[in-house]
Design a protein around this motif. Structure first.
Motif, PDB file in Angstrom:
ATOM      1  N   ASN A  21       0.810  -1.218   0.000  1.00  0.00           N
ATOM      2  CA  ASN A  21       0.000   0.000   0.000  1.00  0.00           C
ATOM      3  C   ASN A  21       0.842   1.266   0.000  1.00  0.00           C
ATOM      4  O   ASN A  21       0.300   2.363   0.071  1.00  0.00           O
ATOM      5  CB  ASN A  21      -0.936   0.003   1.216  1.00  0.00           C
ATOM      6  CG  ASN A  21      -1.925  -1.134   1.148  1.00  0.00           C
ATOM      7  OD1 ASN A  21      -2.356  -1.515   0.074  1.00  0.00           O
ATOM      8  ND2 ASN A  21      -2.266  -1.684   2.288  1.00  0.00           N
ATOM      9  N   GLU A  22       2.152   1.123  -0.077  1.00  0.00           N
ATOM     10  CA  GLU A  22       3.048   2.276  -0.073  1.00  0.00           C
ATOM     11  C   GLU A  22       3.046   2.922  -1.462  1.00  0.00           C
ATOM     12  O   GLU A  22       3.273   2.258  -2.471  1.00  0.00           O
ATOM     13  CB  GLU A  22       4.453   1.811   0.298  1.00  0.00           C
ATOM     14  CG  GLU A  22       5.420   2.902   0.593  1.00  0.00           C
ATOM     15  CD  GLU A  22       6.761   2.361   1.060  1.00  0.00           C
ATOM     16  OE1 GLU A  22       7.661   3.171   1.214  1.00  0.00           O
ATOM     17  OE2 GLU A  22       6.887   1.147   1.254  1.00  0.00           O
ATOM     18  N   ASP A  23       2.796   4.218  -1.505  1.00  0.00           N
ATOM     19  CA  ASP A  23       2.723   4.931  -2.772  1.00  0.00           C
ATOM     20  C   ASP A  23       3.971   5.809  -2.918  1.00  0.00           C
ATOM     21  O   ASP A  23       4.040   6.892  -2.360  1.00  0.00           O
ATOM     22  CB  ASP A  23       1.450   5.779  -2.819  1.00  0.00           C
ATOM     23  CG  ASP A  23       1.189   6.350  -4.198  1.00  0.00           C
ATOM     24  OD1 ASP A  23       1.675   5.756  -5.179  1.00  0.00           O
ATOM     25  OD2 ASP A  23       0.503   7.372  -4.285  1.00  0.00           O
TER      26      ASP A  23
END
Length: 57
Positions: A21-23
């Motif tokens: 979920n790291e952008d």
């Protein structure tokens, strides 16, 4: 998780370790941000002697 990308400008393949979920901005060593993710088959094997082993019997 480890993801593999390929630069659309210089064709360099590189891997990046990041959370699902790291952008973050993905950038090649040449500075190009126009990259595409290379999908591959996960490398794991399921060893099962319980329910899975009885399916083929």
């Amino acid at each position: 998780m480890t993801y593999t990308y390929k630069c659309n400008k210089c064709n360099n393949e590189f891997t990046i370790e990041k959370g699902m979920n790291e952008d973050i901005e993905i950038k090649c060593e040449c500075g190009n941000t126009d990259v595409r993710r290379i999908y591959s088959v996960p490398k794991f094997k399921i060893n099962c002697s319980g329910f899975c082993g009885k399916i083929n019997k």
